[in-house]
Each structure stands twice: as structure tokens, then as C-alpha cells.
Design a protein around this motif. Structure first.
Motif, PDB file in Angstrom:
ATOM      1  N   ASP A 143       1.003  -1.031  -0.070  1.00  0.00           N
ATOM      2  CA  ASP A 143       0.342   0.016   0.471  1.00  0.00           C
ATOM      3  C   ASP A 143       1.091   1.287   0.109  1.00  0.00           C
ATOM      4  O   ASP A 143       1.908   1.279   0.350  1.00  0.00           O
ATOM      5  N   LYS A 144       0.001   2.625  -0.538  1.00  0.00           N
ATOM      6  CA  LYS A 144       1.319   3.461  -1.026  1.00  0.00           C
ATOM      7  C   LYS A 144       0.541   4.427  -0.060  1.00  0.00           C
ATOM      8  O   LYS A 144      -1.112   4.745  -0.235  1.00  0.00           O
ATOM      9  N   ALA A 145       1.251   6.038   0.369  1.00  0.00           N
ATOM     10  CA  ALA A 145       0.391   6.829   1.782  1.00  0.00           C
ATOM     11  C   ALA A 145       0.031   7.943  -0.266  1.00  0.00           C
ATOM     12  O   ALA A 145       1.235   8.083  -0.547  1.00  0.00           O
ATOM     13  N   THR A 146      -0.908   8.225   0.486  1.00  0.00           N
ATOM     14  CA  THR A 146      -1.475   8.675  -0.816  1.00  0.00           C
ATOM     15  C   THR A 146      -2.175  10.314  -0.251  1.00  0.00           C
ATOM     16  O   THR A 146      -2.413  10.277   1.088  1.00  0.00           O
ATOM     17  N   GLY A 147      -1.962  10.969  -0.797  1.00  0.00           N
ATOM     18  CA  GLY A 147      -2.758  12.720  -0.120  1.00  0.00           C
ATOM     19  C   GLY A 147      -2.300  13.098   0.985  1.00  0.00           C
ATOM     20  O   GLY A 147      -1.267  13.049   1.032  1.00  0.00           O
ATOM     21  N   ARG A 148      -2.574  14.585   1.310  1.00  0.00           N
ATOM     22  CA  ARG A 148      -2.467  15.719   2.109  1.00  0.00           C
ATOM     23  C   ARG A 148      -2.291  13.991   3.878  1.00  0.00           C
ATOM     24  O   ARG A 148      -1.270  15.092   4.855  1.00  0.00           O
ATOM     25  N   GLY A 149      -2.479  13.560   4.131  1.00  0.00           N
ATOM     26  CA  GLY A 149      -3.591  12.698   5.145  1.00  0.00           C
ATOM     27  C   GLY A 149      -2.378  11.664   4.964  1.00  0.00           C
ATOM     28  O   GLY A 149      -1.453  10.940   5.959  1.00  0.00           O
ATOM     29  N   GLN A 150      -2.001  11.278   3.910  1.00  0.00           N
ATOM     30  CA  GLN A 150      -0.226  10.138   3.441  1.00  0.00           C
ATOM     31  C   GLN A 150      -0.996   8.984   4.092  1.00  0.00           C
ATOM     32  O   GLN A 150      -0.336   8.072   4.571  1.00  0.00           O
ATOM     33  N   ALA A 151      -2.244   8.212   4.204  1.00  0.00           N
ATOM     34  CA  ALA A 151      -2.985   7.363   4.447  1.00  0.00           C
ATOM     35  C   ALA A 151      -2.231   6.153   3.283  1.00  0.00           C
ATOM     36  O   ALA A 151      -2.591   7.296   2.157  1.00  0.00           O
ATOM     37  N   ARG A 152      -2.401   5.576   4.284  1.00  0.00           N
ATOM     38  CA  ARG A 152      -2.076   4.558   3.173  1.00  0.00           C
ATOM     39  C   ARG A 152      -3.399   3.156   2.372  1.00  0.00           C
ATOM     40  O   ARG A 152      -4.339   2.923   2.946  1.00  0.00           O
ATOM     41  N   VAL A 153      -3.031   3.449   0.878  1.00  0.00           N
ATOM     42  CA  VAL A 153      -4.048   2.667   0.485  1.00  0.00           C
ATOM     43  C   VAL A 153      -3.544   1.990  -0.781  1.00  0.00           C
ATOM     44  O   VAL A 153      -2.466   1.625  -1.328  1.00  0.00           O
ATOM     45  N   GLU A 154      -4.469   0.951  -0.941  1.00  0.00           N
ATOM     46  CA  GLU A 154      -3.862  -0.595  -1.569  1.00  0.00           C
ATOM     47  C   GLU A 154      -4.389   0.095  -2.742  1.00  0.00           C
ATOM     48  O   GLU A 154      -5.467   0.880  -3.418  1.00  0.00           O
ATOM     49  N   ASN A 155      -4.121  -0.248  -4.013  1.00  0.00           N
ATOM     50  CA  ASN A 155      -3.818  -0.582  -5.309  1.00  0.00           C
ATOM     51  C   ASN A 155      -5.490  -0.797  -6.074  1.00  0.00           C
ATOM     52  O   ASN A 155      -6.409  -1.730  -5.066  1.00  0.00           O
ATOM     53  N   SER A 156      -6.110  -0.888  -6.932  1.00  0.00           N
ATOM     54  CA  SER A 156      -7.202  -0.849  -7.466  1.00  0.00           C
ATOM     55  C   SER A 156      -7.209  -2.551  -7.963  1.00  0.00           C
ATOM     56  O   SER A 156      -8.447  -2.780  -7.718  1.00  0.00           O
ATOM     57  N   LEU A 157      -6.191  -3.432  -8.406  1.00  0.00           N
ATOM     58  CA  LEU A 157      -5.944  -4.620  -8.812  1.00  0.00           C
ATOM     59  C   LEU A 157      -5.780  -5.265  -7.181  1.00  0.00           C
ATOM     60  O   LEU A 157      -6.827  -5.854  -7.161  1.00  0.00           O
ATOM     61  N   ALA A 158      -5.854  -5.165  -6.447  1.00  0.00           N
ATOM     62  CA  ALA A 158      -5.939  -5.057  -4.828  1.00  0.00           C
ATOM     63  C   ALA A 158      -6.876  -5.007  -4.125  1.00  0.00           C
ATOM     64  O   ALA A 158      -8.352  -6.186  -3.761  1.00  0.00           O
ATOM     65  N   LYS A 159      -7.775  -4.214  -4.548  1.00  0.00           N
ATOM     66  CA  LYS A 159      -9.093  -3.199  -4.474  1.00  0.00           C
ATOM     67  C   LYS A 159     -10.529  -4.758  -4.983  1.00  0.00           C
ATOM     68  O   LYS A 159     -10.907  -5.883  -4.395  1.00  0.00           O
ATOM     69  N   TRP A 160     -10.051  -4.599  -6.388  1.00  0.00           N
ATOM     70  CA  TRP A 160     -11.362  -5.771  -7.203  1.00  0.00           C
ATOM     71  C   TRP A 160     -10.786  -7.588  -6.692  1.00  0.00           C
ATOM     72  O   TRP A 160     -11.725  -8.102  -6.405  1.00  0.00           O
ATOM     73  N   CYS A 161      -9.288  -7.818  -6.161  1.00  0.00           N
ATOM     74  CA  CYS A 161      -9.336  -9.145  -5.905  1.00  0.00           C
ATOM     75  C   CYS A 161     -10.594  -8.996  -4.665  1.00  0.00           C
ATOM     76  O   CYS A 161     -10.428 -10.248  -4.581  1.00  0.00           O
ATOM     77  N   ARG A 162     -10.292  -8.688  -3.766  1.00  0.00           N
ATOM     78  CA  ARG A 162     -10.836  -8.509  -2.774  1.00  0.00           C
ATOM     79  C   ARG A 162     -12.264  -8.667  -2.339  1.00  0.00           C
ATOM     80  O   ARG A 162     -13.063  -9.288  -1.565  1.00  0.00           O
ATOM     81  N   GLN A 163     -12.702  -8.009  -3.519  1.00  0.00           N
ATOM     82  CA  GLN A 163     -14.009  -8.158  -3.431  1.00  0.00           C
ATOM     83  C   GLN A 163     -14.480  -9.900  -4.206  1.00  0.00           C
ATOM     84  O   GLN A 163     -15.758 -10.044  -4.198  1.00  0.00           O
ATOM     85  N   GLN A 164     -13.319 -10.029  -5.282  1.00  0.00           N
ATOM     86  CA  GLN A 164     -13.707 -11.294  -5.321  1.00  0.00           C
ATOM     87  C   GLN A 164     -13.267 -12.437  -4.339  1.00  0.00           C
ATOM     88  O   GLN A 164     -13.560 -13.483  -4.693  1.00  0.00           O
TER      89      GLN A 164
END
Length: 306
Positions: A35-56
Motif C-alpha cells: 500500500d502507498k501513502a497518498t493525499g495530504r494525510g498520507q493515508a496508506r491506500v491499496e491499488n485498484s487491483l488489490a481492491k478488485w481481488c478482495r471483492q472477488q
């Protein structure tokens, strides 16, 4: 066959579906970037593929070091790892882990366009065909022996992402025949050692438009690079990102880089005619239509990009 798929892009989804739905295979999970830190708050976010895989309901692994990846390979006891736009070089030590090694799905007909951006380079170079190659990873850059490849006609005016979407479907069909070959111990074919064009990754500087080129060259740059890393020009030292452009049948004499408003159309001259700019983003401002941008400037006489 126990298989891991390593990818950091949703372009791999058709391949993941094909492998997971084949009764001869057991998909052990998806290996992707941490997961990468993004945005002003530097919250760690997983990529779109990881999100899709979890949904499956798929297992997702995010090793951040070679050591963690090695531990995963050892514990999963996978027979094979398939990489698709993973974005990481695999060390020699890790290549030895799986029983059948590592496969890579590459979006060109190797050995042409080895490297990170094969589809972009094919479009930018004006080529009419590209393809998919499935090969066994070795220590080189896309130099391993080939199991399967297929050539594909590039649709007229297609962008990089559109071509990649089409090629990923072709790859999802090709990977199953490759897995069958591996099961039957069919050896891959070594690649020629001759020099071929390389497909290095593009930088932001590659997106600067040269209006002294002809229409075909500029529009190829747009198709290849507009989505990533983006294309741009300058007006009075201000950077203007070009989001959408197209051919136009309007006959108007403009010098390279010269700007004109023709009805509801923003036109820019190039070496052999004019190009319509439909959508752009000035630095520090919101995205807008090309004609709206010109109207907002007021006096547009003798304006030139470049």
C-alpha cells in the motif's frame, strides 16, 4: 498446478479470471505492490487491483522486500508465478523458487520492444501491429525463452489503454495453452540475441508537443502518451496539459503552434495542417474545453503554443 499471479495493474484481470476459472489450476493468490501513502494525510491506500481481488474473495499478498517475497514463495509451495505489469525486477535467487519458474506476459511480439512501455512505443512509432508474448523469466530484460506469442492489429486511432485492454483479453486466451505446454514439458524457444528496439519507460518531458511535426506524428504522441505520462505545451510560459485532440477537416492556414478560434473549435497549426484541441487543463486551473479556454483569454490574436 499451483499458481501465483504477480501484478500491480487491473490490466491483469482477464488473465486472473482465465487462470482461476480453469479446473486444472489452483490460484494461490495475487502478489501486488505494498500500500502507498497518498493525499495530504498520507493515508496508506491499496491499488485498484488489490481492491478488485478482495471483492472477488481472492487472497492478496503485498510483500515489500525480496525476503518477504521469498518467504511467500516458500510457504505457498507454488509451482509457477505469472507476472503481468508487476513493475518489479525479479532477482535471480527468487527465479529459482517455483518448480516451473516464472512466466511473464509481455505486450509485444518479442524480441521487438523489450522494456516497460511496448504498446506506447509501437503506437508512437506508427506501427500497425503489436501483440502478446508469454516467456520464461531469466536474468535479462525480457530476454527469456518464449512459450507462445500472437500478433494483433492495432485499431486505427486507438490509445495505449484501449490497446492494452484488447491485448489482455488475447493474453487470457493464450496463457491457458502455455500452461498446457508446461504440463506436457514442451520446452520454450530461445529468443534471438540480435539487437531490437527497446521500450524504455516514458518521462514527463517526453510529453512536450513539438508543433513543427506533422499531424500524424502529433496525434500518435497523443494516442501513446496522453494518459501516461501526459502531453503538454506552453503558452506565455504557462504549461497547458492537452487532454483531448483530434484530426479536423477544417482548411485553415496556420503556422506551427499558431492558435485560432473557428466557431466552437480551438485550432492549432502544425507542419502540414491544423489539429483541433477539444479539452485541456491550464496549470493551476480546472479542466475545460479548448474553445472556452480561448474565449476566456479575450484577445487571442498572435497567440502561439510552443
Amino acid at each position: 498446478m499451483k499458481i501465483l499471479i504477480a501484478s500491480s495493474s487491473t490490466i491483469s484481470i482477464p488473465i486472473i479470471k482465465a487462470v482461476s476459472q480453469n479446473p486444472s489450476n489452483s490460484l494461490q493468490g495475487i502478489v501486488t505492490n505494498a500500500d502507498k501513502a497518498t493525499g495530504r494525510g498520507q493515508a496508506r491506500v491499496e491499488n485498484s487491483l488489490a481492491k478488485w481481488c478482495r471483492q472477488q474473495g481472492m487472497t492478496v499478498h503485498k510483500p515489500s522486500t525480496d525476503g518477504e517475497l521469498g518467504d511467500l514463495l516458500s510457504s505457498s509451495k507454488s509451482d509457477l508465478v505469472i507476472t503481468v505489469a508487476y513493475g518489479k525486477m525479479i532477482s535471480s535467487d527468487l527465479l529459482r523458487y517455483p518448480k516451473y519458474g516464472w512466466l511473464n506476459i509481455h505486450f509485444s511480439v518479442l524480441p521487438r520492444w523489450r522494456g516497460a512501455a511496448p504498446v506506447q512505443w509501437a503506437i508512437l512509432s506508427g506501427e500497425t501491429t503489436t501483440g502478446v508474448t508469454i516467456f520464461k523469466l531469466d536474468d535479462g530484460m525480457d530476454t527469456g525463452p518464449v512459450y507462445d506469442s500472437i500478433e494483433y492489429q492495432i485499431p486505427e486511432q486507438a490509445s495505449t489503454s484501449e490497446v492494452l485492454d484488447l491485448l489482455s483479453v488475447k493474453a487470457s486466451q493464450l496463457i491457458l495453452s502455455t500452461l498446457d505446454k508446461i504440463e506436457r514439458a514442451v520446452p520454450p524457444t530461445p529468443q534471438p540475441k540480435d539487437l531490437f528496439p527497446r521500450a524504455r519507460k516514458f518521462s514527463k518531458e517526453d510529453g512536450l508537443i513539438d508543433w513543427n511535426q506533422n499531424k500524424e506524428q502529433i496525434l500518435r504522441q497523443y494516442r501513446a502518451l496522453a494518459e501516461n505520462p501526459g502531453i503538454y505545451t506552453h503558452l506565455r510560459e504557462n504549461r497547458i496539459k492537452i487532454n483531448e485532440m483530434s484530426f479536423t477537416e477544417i482548411e485553415k492556414v496556420l503556422s506551427p503552434g499558431e492558435i485560432a478560434l473557428n466557431g466552437n473549435k480551438m485550432l492549432v497549426g502544425c507542419l502540414d495542417g491544423v489539429i483541433e484541441i477539444k479539452n485541456l487543463t491550464p496549470a493551476g486551473r480546472s479542466t475545460m474545453g479548448g474553445a472556452d479556454y480561448l474565449r476566456g483569454l479575450g484577445n487571442i490574436l498572435e497567440l502561439n503554443f510552443g
